[in-house]
Design an enzyme around this catalytic site. Structure first.
Site, PDB file in Angstrom:
ATOM      1  N   HIS A 291      -1.835   0.148  -9.905  1.00 51.51           N
ATOM      2  CA  HIS A 291      -2.494  -0.722  -8.906  1.00 51.51           C
ATOM      3  C   HIS A 291      -3.262  -1.858  -9.587  1.00 51.51           C
ATOM      4  O   HIS A 291      -4.464  -2.016  -9.383  1.00 51.51           O
ATOM      5  CB  HIS A 291      -3.420   0.083  -7.978  1.00 51.51           C
ATOM      6  CG  HIS A 291      -3.684  -0.644  -6.676  1.00 51.51           C
ATOM      7  ND1 HIS A 291      -3.907   0.010  -5.486  1.00 51.51           N
ATOM      8  CD2 HIS A 291      -3.747  -1.965  -6.374  1.00 51.51           C
ATOM      9  CE1 HIS A 291      -4.105  -0.882  -4.524  1.00 51.51           C
ATOM     10  NE2 HIS A 291      -4.022  -2.099  -5.046  1.00 51.51           N
TER      11      HIS A 291
ATOM     12  N   ARG B 252       0.861  -1.180   0.000  1.00 54.52           N
ATOM     13  CA  ARG B 252       0.000   0.000   0.000  1.00 54.52           C
ATOM     14  C   ARG B 252       0.900   1.232   0.000  1.00 54.52           C
ATOM     15  O   ARG B 252       1.962   1.227   0.639  1.00 54.52           O
ATOM     16  CB  ARG B 252      -0.885   0.045   1.257  1.00 54.52           C
ATOM     17  CG  ARG B 252      -2.097  -0.841   1.207  1.00 54.52           C
ATOM     18  CD  ARG B 252      -3.196  -0.278   0.291  1.00 54.52           C
ATOM     19  NE  ARG B 252      -4.380  -1.133   0.285  1.00 54.52           N
ATOM     20  CZ  ARG B 252      -4.578  -2.154  -0.559  1.00 54.52           C
ATOM     21  NH1 ARG B 252      -3.683  -2.461  -1.459  1.00 54.52           N
ATOM     22  NH2 ARG B 252      -5.699  -2.863  -0.489  1.00 54.52           N
TER      23      ARG B 252
ATOM     24  N   GLU C 118      -4.075   7.659  -5.084  1.00 57.82           N
ATOM     25  CA  GLU C 118      -4.404   6.927  -6.308  1.00 57.82           C
ATOM     26  C   GLU C 118      -5.713   7.462  -6.871  1.00 57.82           C
ATOM     27  O   GLU C 118      -6.633   7.698  -6.089  1.00 57.82           O
ATOM     28  CB  GLU C 118      -4.522   5.425  -6.006  1.00 57.82           C
ATOM     29  CG  GLU C 118      -3.193   4.832  -5.569  1.00 57.82           C
ATOM     30  CD  GLU C 118      -3.259   3.344  -5.233  1.00 57.82           C
ATOM     31  OE1 GLU C 118      -4.281   2.702  -5.533  1.00 57.82           O
ATOM     32  OE2 GLU C 118      -2.291   2.833  -4.670  1.00 57.82           O
TER      33      GLU C 118
END
Ligand code: NAD
Length: 308
Positions: free
Chosen positions: A274, A226, A255
């Protein structure tokens, strides 16, 4: 109370095609319904969701279709007595292969050749830049599902694998295990440092200026965990100043990664948006896990992956 319905929250569609996910659950002996934020829920309802919503707490069971459940307020679930489960246990291959991809790209310089290709440029790299991952070392921080998936693959490539883990029990393919308070020793010799820990108060900012200084100047940081596990400003400084060689990043503080981020511009940074877990079968893998936990709930067994 037994569950009488499985509600699939619309946010699931952020990760997998929601109709395919719902269809993959059609073996369940209860109706599967796609719901929005206004679904009236009670203890006979199960919910599968990507994002948290306040109303979920009234359901009988809530299942997060992500491994990282850091957006969910686990304390609230514990106070309400509503079981919350996550989707760890299925990302060893997907994220493991992504990490192998980063390492081999950096070593064999594929990212540079691709950059040159977009300009139709035939290119000889400086002689000292290309290397092989074989016999190089990797430190895997966090040896859960993903960390082990990385360790077995790296070991198969001939790499020396060390790891950071809270327990000192041995792990297949890992030659040495360090406790979290010896992180600096663990990362000190590694050509690649791979982060595979959850985002928790202990792991937030775990890699910052001091850790970069302990890393080799030819080392690459790979973050598939993360964004907040890395101090992003410290990373940008370390890259700017040549404290480390580069980074493979699938996750970020913010993000989508903002267009203004300097991380886009480094030749030795590979940005993936991601997508570590994404495959054309992800809906099926997630549904199989949800189905298994559903059946455990109905028969009163302990729930796999219960996190609150
Ligand atoms: P997991 O629960 O199987 O493994 C996490 C491991 O980290 C556990 O073994 C845990 O004991 C360990 N850990 C926790 N705190 C630690 C610490 N301070 N020091 C060392 N080890 C510590 O989860 P997983 O499936 O391997 O996923 C790990 C994380 O990766 C998730 O929490 C999620 O945030 C992230 N993730 C990212 C993607 C992606 O697409 N990039 C996909 C899945 C998961």
């Amino acid at each position: 109370d037994p569950l009488e319905r499985l509600c699939v929250h619309e946010s699931v569609d952020e990760k997998v095609p929601i109709e395919s996910f719902a269809a993959a659950l059609d073996d369940l002996p209860v109706p599967v319904e796609i719901v929005g934020d206004d679904a009236g829920l009670d203890e006979t309802d199960a919910v599968a969701s990507y994002r948290p919503r306040d109303g979920f707490i009234d359901a009988g069971w809530v299942h997060c279709i992500r491994a990282g459940y850091d957006e969910f307020d686990t304390e609230a679930y514990e106070d309400a007595g509503t079981p919350l489960t996550n989707s760890t246990g299925i990302h060893d291959t997907t994220v493991g292969e992504l990490v192998v991809g980063y390492m081999v790209m950096f070593a064999r310089r594929l990212h540079v050749y691709r950059d040159k290709q977009t300009r139709r440029q035939w290119y000889d790299p400086p002689y000292d830049r290309p290397f092989t991952v074989d016999t190089e070392s990797v430190c895997v921080v966090g040896l859960g599902t993903i960390g082990r998936g990385v360790a077995t693959r790296a070991s198969a490539l001939g790499m020396d694998v060390v790891g950071v883990r809270r327990s000192d029990a041995s792990v297949e393919g890992v030659s040495a295990i360090y406790p979290p308070d010896e992180l600096n020793e663990a990362i000190g010799d590694a050509r690649f440092v791979v982060l595979a820990v959850p985002d928790t108060p202990e792991t937030e900012g775990m890699i910052s200026t001091a850790e970069f200084q302990h890393m080799r100047s030819d080392a690459y940081l790979i973050n598939v965990a993360r964004g907040p596990v890395v101090d992003e400003d410290a990373l940008i400084s370390a890259l700017d100043d040549g404290v480390i060689a580069g980074a493979g990043l699938d996750v970020f503080r913010t993000e989508p990664l903002p267009e203004s981020s300097p991380l886009w511009d480094f030749e030795e940074v590979i940005v993936s948006p991601h997508q570590g877990s994404t495959t054309n079968c992800y809906h099926r893998d997630l549904a199989e896990l949800a189905e298994e936990i559903f059946r455990q709930y109905q028969s009163g067994e302990p729930l796999r992956n219960r996190v609150a």
